[in-house]
Design a protein around this motif. Structure first.
Motif, PDB file in Angstrom:
ATOM      1  N   LEU A   1       3.063   6.793  -9.884  1.00  0.00           N
ATOM      2  CA  LEU A   1       2.221   5.720  -9.202  1.00  0.00           C
ATOM      3  C   LEU A   1       0.841   6.162  -8.575  1.00  0.00           C
ATOM      4  O   LEU A   1       0.459   7.385  -8.430  1.00  0.00           O
ATOM      5  N   GLU A   2       0.026   5.036  -8.655  1.00  0.00           N
ATOM      6  CA  GLU A   2      -1.369   5.418  -8.195  1.00  0.00           C
ATOM      7  C   GLU A   2      -1.166   5.221  -6.611  1.00  0.00           C
ATOM      8  O   GLU A   2      -0.884   4.292  -6.026  1.00  0.00           O
ATOM      9  N   PHE A   3      -2.041   6.187  -6.064  1.00  0.00           N
ATOM     10  CA  PHE A   3      -1.787   6.210  -4.519  1.00  0.00           C
ATOM     11  C   PHE A   3      -3.418   6.003  -4.077  1.00  0.00           C
ATOM     12  O   PHE A   3      -4.408   6.757  -4.263  1.00  0.00           O
ATOM     13  N   TRP A   4      -3.805   4.780  -3.630  1.00  0.00           N
ATOM     14  CA  TRP A   4      -5.208   4.523  -3.227  1.00  0.00           C
ATOM     15  C   TRP A   4      -4.897   3.846  -1.638  1.00  0.00           C
ATOM     16  O   TRP A   4      -4.572   2.852  -1.470  1.00  0.00           O
ATOM     17  N   PRO A   5      -5.284   4.685  -0.736  1.00  0.00           N
ATOM     18  CA  PRO A   5      -4.852   4.393   0.444  1.00  0.00           C
ATOM     19  C   PRO A   5      -5.790   3.129   1.012  1.00  0.00           C
ATOM     20  O   PRO A   5      -5.054   2.255   1.755  1.00  0.00           O
ATOM     21  N   ASP A   6      -6.792   2.698   0.748  1.00  0.00           N
ATOM     22  CA  ASP A   6      -7.392   1.735   1.121  1.00  0.00           C
ATOM     23  C   ASP A   6      -7.023   0.204   0.528  1.00  0.00           C
ATOM     24  O   ASP A   6      -6.929  -0.584   1.189  1.00  0.00           O
ATOM     25  N   GLY A   7      -6.500   0.553  -0.922  1.00  0.00           N
ATOM     26  CA  GLY A   7      -5.816  -0.643  -1.309  1.00  0.00           C
ATOM     27  C   GLY A   7      -4.547  -1.092  -0.688  1.00  0.00           C
ATOM     28  O   GLY A   7      -4.100  -2.031  -0.509  1.00  0.00           O
TER      29      GLY A   7
END
Length: 276
Positions: free
Chosen positions: A205-211
């Motif tokens: 998985l992609e971890f993008w905190p802001d998203g």
């Protein structure tokens, strides 16, 4: 200013849809079609190694023949087809994509490449069934997303179907799950919790905190969910095990558009130092 912005959006839409972007490119051993500038550029960047090198290497490491795979956020199918090839004729990929334009190209690309082991589902995945707004970026459909966002220039909004995976496939057994949905990851995983608990698949998985926070969740919520279903989180950089403290520290360094790829698994991935 509104008429000016509208005129610029119309110009961007017209540019993106020019017929000269329609064509085929060889990417990762597949014949890939695109119909817009942004998707043609996306394929070209993967073809030239400017995008996707680490993701491709990770998938080659983790996916084995015969695997049952779920691809959430399939876009035009480059990763779908690559994973289908790795899984081979004995494996299967179920691909989810809510954007109707992307789904059309996804179907075309799967047909062009003879991917008989791909099942395409035209919907988004979430924690529960319903209808939600999909925010579509005119010049980068790879950034399409569900969740909260004010109307902005160079984007549009449309309602799409959202389903919970566990409702669609109440007895599914999974080996591998790829989730790349611009911050909607926890919603997706929550809707497939029963399958995840039952199967303990590897999750990429992609971890993008802001998203993630835009979708109404905190980084700690994602970590606790992964831990709660019996999986550990690992960095794709050296397969280091992430504690909660390390994960939250990672979240503070990935500011703005920054993201990192992570793997959730029972055991440490990779051929060296595998547990169990």
């Amino acid at each position: 200013m509104k008429p000016v912005v509208a005129a610029m959006e119309n110009m961007a839409t017209a540019f993106n849809g020019l017929g000269l972007w329609r064509g085929q490119q060889p990417v990762w051993g597949k014949r890939m079609h695109a119909r817009t500038f942004d998707r043609s550029l996306y394929l070209w960047m993967h073809r030239c190694g400017l995008m996707g090198k680490s993701e491709r290497a990770t998938l080659m490491e983790l996916i084995k023949p015969g695997m049952n795979i779920v691809d959430v956020g399939a876009n035009v199918g480059l990763y779908t087809l690559f994973m289908a090839g790795l899984a081979g004729p004995g494996g299967r990929v179920t691909a989810f994509e809510p954007d109707p334009d992307n789904v059309e190209i996804l179907r075309e690309n799967c047909s062009e490449n003879g991917a008989g082991n791909v099942d395409i589902r035209h919907c988004a995945l979430g924690a529960e069934a319903g209808r939600l707004s999909l925010h579509r970026l005119i010049l980068n459909s790879g950034e399409n997303h569900l969740g909260r966002q004010e109307r902005s220039a160079f984007s549009s909004t449309m309602d799409v179907d959202v389903q919970a995976f566990d409702t669609l496939f109440p007895s599914a057994r999974l080996d591998f799950v790829k989730v790349d949905v611009q911050g909607w990851e926890l919603k997706v995983l929550s809707g497939m919790e029963a399958a995840l608990r039952r199967s303990k698949p590897v999750i990429f998985l992609e971890f993008w905190p802001d998203g993630l926070m835009r979708a109404g969740a905190e980084p700690e919520d994602l970590y606790q969910f992964i831990e709660g279903i019996g999986l550990n989180l690992y960095s794709c950089d050296g397969w280091g095990l992430l504690t909660l403290g390390g994960f939250l520290e990672l979240a503070t360094t990935a500011k703005g558009m920054g993201y990192v790829n992570l793997v959730a698994s029972v055991n440490r991935p990779g051929p060296v130092g595998r547990e169990g």
